[in-house]
Design an enzyme around this catalytic site. Structure first.
Site, PDB file in Angstrom:
ATOM      1  N   LYS A 169       2.667   7.341  -4.527  1.00  0.00           N
ATOM      2  CA  LYS A 169       1.399   7.168  -5.272  1.00  0.00           C
ATOM      3  C   LYS A 169       0.320   8.101  -4.716  1.00  0.00           C
ATOM      4  O   LYS A 169      -0.339   8.821  -5.470  1.00  0.00           O
ATOM      5  CB  LYS A 169       0.905   5.703  -5.168  1.00  0.00           C
ATOM      6  CG  LYS A 169       1.906   4.673  -5.647  1.00  0.00           C
ATOM      7  CD  LYS A 169       1.364   3.264  -5.524  1.00  0.00           C
ATOM      8  CE  LYS A 169       1.098   2.808  -4.104  1.00  0.00           C
ATOM      9  NZ  LYS A 169       2.298   2.647  -3.264  1.00  0.00           N
ATOM     10  N   ARG A 173      -3.538  -4.511  -7.027  1.00  0.00           N
ATOM     11  CA  ARG A 173      -2.324  -4.917  -6.317  1.00  0.00           C
ATOM     12  C   ARG A 173      -2.014  -6.387  -6.532  1.00  0.00           C
ATOM     13  O   ARG A 173      -0.997  -6.870  -6.048  1.00  0.00           O
ATOM     14  CB  ARG A 173      -2.593  -4.717  -4.827  1.00  0.00           C
ATOM     15  CG  ARG A 173      -1.756  -3.672  -4.166  1.00  0.00           C
ATOM     16  CD  ARG A 173      -2.233  -3.631  -2.742  1.00  0.00           C
ATOM     17  NE  ARG A 173      -1.317  -3.011  -1.872  1.00  0.00           N
ATOM     18  CZ  ARG A 173      -1.369  -1.732  -1.524  1.00  0.00           C
ATOM     19  NH1 ARG A 173      -2.282  -0.953  -2.034  1.00  0.00           N
ATOM     20  NH2 ARG A 173      -0.509  -1.263  -0.660  1.00  0.00           N
ATOM     21  N   ARG A 197       7.047   9.259   7.579  1.00  0.00           N
ATOM     22  CA  ARG A 197       5.727   9.793   7.187  1.00  0.00           C
ATOM     23  C   ARG A 197       4.853  10.043   8.421  1.00  0.00           C
ATOM     24  O   ARG A 197       4.825   9.264   9.349  1.00  0.00           O
ATOM     25  CB  ARG A 197       5.019   8.811   6.271  1.00  0.00           C
ATOM     26  CG  ARG A 197       3.568   9.237   5.981  1.00  0.00           C
ATOM     27  CD  ARG A 197       2.941   8.478   4.880  1.00  0.00           C
ATOM     28  NE  ARG A 197       3.005   7.043   5.048  1.00  0.00           N
ATOM     29  CZ  ARG A 197       2.632   6.172   4.101  1.00  0.00           C
ATOM     30  NH1 ARG A 197       2.203   6.620   2.930  1.00  0.00           N
ATOM     31  NH2 ARG A 197       2.704   4.882   4.321  1.00  0.00           N
ATOM     32  N   ARG A 227       1.266   6.000  10.934  1.00  0.00           N
ATOM     33  CA  ARG A 227       0.467   4.813  10.611  1.00  0.00           C
ATOM     34  C   ARG A 227       1.080   3.570  11.265  1.00  0.00           C
ATOM     35  O   ARG A 227       2.298   3.454  11.314  1.00  0.00           O
ATOM     36  CB  ARG A 227       0.427   4.610   9.090  1.00  0.00           C
ATOM     37  CG  ARG A 227      -0.715   5.336   8.416  1.00  0.00           C
ATOM     38  CD  ARG A 227      -0.637   5.375   6.913  1.00  0.00           C
ATOM     39  NE  ARG A 227      -0.355   4.124   6.218  1.00  0.00           N
ATOM     40  CZ  ARG A 227      -0.376   3.988   4.885  1.00  0.00           C
ATOM     41  NH1 ARG A 227      -0.702   5.042   4.129  1.00  0.00           N
ATOM     42  NH2 ARG A 227      -0.094   2.849   4.305  1.00  0.00           N
ATOM     43  N   ARG A 246       5.624  -5.243   3.967  1.00  0.00           N
ATOM     44  CA  ARG A 246       4.942  -4.607   2.816  1.00  0.00           C
ATOM     45  C   ARG A 246       5.829  -4.647   1.566  1.00  0.00           C
ATOM     46  O   ARG A 246       5.331  -4.853   0.457  1.00  0.00           O
ATOM     47  CB  ARG A 246       4.577  -3.157   3.160  1.00  0.00           C
ATOM     48  CG  ARG A 246       3.421  -3.076   4.141  1.00  0.00           C
ATOM     49  CD  ARG A 246       3.379  -1.729   4.822  1.00  0.00           C
ATOM     50  NE  ARG A 246       3.062  -0.631   3.943  1.00  0.00           N
ATOM     51  CZ  ARG A 246       3.296   0.644   4.258  1.00  0.00           C
ATOM     52  NH1 ARG A 246       3.863   0.962   5.395  1.00  0.00           N
ATOM     53  NH2 ARG A 246       2.937   1.592   3.422  1.00  0.00           N
TER      54      ARG A 246
END
Ligand code: AP5
Length: 220
Positions: A15, A90, A129, A162, A173
């Site tokens: 996204k 969300r 990531r 992160r 998540r």
């Protein structure tokens, strides 16, 4: 034409990556609630302190807080031509609040694109990531590495992982997405406001699928 686009999809669907590219192409801002909340944490504001632990664990920040953030952001001058929403809404409550907000502001109703990616690939994307604390750029150690290991191409800052990209937080998540966010597909799809696209493949190919799906939506 004003365009208010929502990019829906699980963590790691792409996204943020695609929202940035669409924002550049269309000249309208990317509005990422995740980025706004991380910025509040970096700046050490009360909001940032309030949301730190829930974000690190992979849970959701309260609806009231994020709805207020988005309402304030949509009211700014640069959002008048439209926005690309990434990570918001969300929950069903956020989706309904967004509809009401756009109606009250006399803005165009939302279009949504759901980016679909198999779970194993989501996990691989998130665990690899790396992000830049300096300028917000995002990389992947294997799929989209920086030119120089561990260093941002754009601003030269050292890249970081992160906290919510650790294995336990990723699992949480994904559960939260399935429980609270995936139902939004059934909120937008019956009114013809949602297209699903395959999020696997080269960045340009995914971008192309998003823009083509929107052309189809507009023609109907
Ligand atoms: P947020 O920052 O929104 O995180 P997220 O939804 O979990 O999304 P991600 O940023 O992890 O994934 P993405 O889909 O943007 O993927 P990306 O493009 O980076 O939210 C963080 C937290 O903030 C939440 O958990 C919550 O606590 C809070 N929060 C935020 N909004 C909220 C809200 N509305 N309500 C309540 N709480 C909220 O890509 C991932 C990786 O894959 C990258 O490394 C990228 O380089 C790579 N990649 C992307 N596309 C491709 C591709 N096509 N091929 C290969 N690699 C790719």
């Amino acid at each position: 034409m004003q365009r208010n686009l929502i990019l829906l999809g699980p963590p790691g669907a792409g996204k943020g990556t695609q929202a940035q590219r669409l924002a550049t192409r269309w000249g309208i801002p990317q509005v990422s609630t995740g980025d706004m909340l991380r910025e509040a944490r970096r700046a050490g504001t009360d909001l940032g302190k309030q949301v730190a632990s829930v974000m690190d664990s992979g849970g959701l920040v309260s609806d009231d807080l994020v709805i207020a953030l988005v309402a304030e952001r949509l009211d700014r001058e640069d959002a008048r031509k439209g926005v690309i929403l990434d990570g918001f809404p969300r929950t069903l409550a956020q989706a309904k609040a967004l509809d009401a907000l756009l109606l009250r502001m006399g803005r165009t109703p939302v279009q949504a694109v759901a980016i679909e990616v198999p779970e194993q690939l989501l996990i691989a994307r998130l665990s690899g990531r790396r992000t830049c604390p300096g300028c917000g750029a995002s990389y992947h150690v294997e799929f989209t590495p920086p030119h120089s290991d561990g260093v941002c191409d754009r601003c030269g800052s050292p890249l970081v992982q992160r906290d919510d990209d650790r294995a336990e937080a990723i699992a949480h998540r994904l559960e939260v997405y399935a429980r609270d966010t995936a139902p939004l597909i059934d909120y937008y799809e019956p009114r013809g406001a949602l297209r699903r696209i395959d999020g696997v493949g080269e960045l340009d190919a995914v971008l192309d699928r998003i823009t083509k799906s929107l052309d189809v939506q507009r023609d109907q």
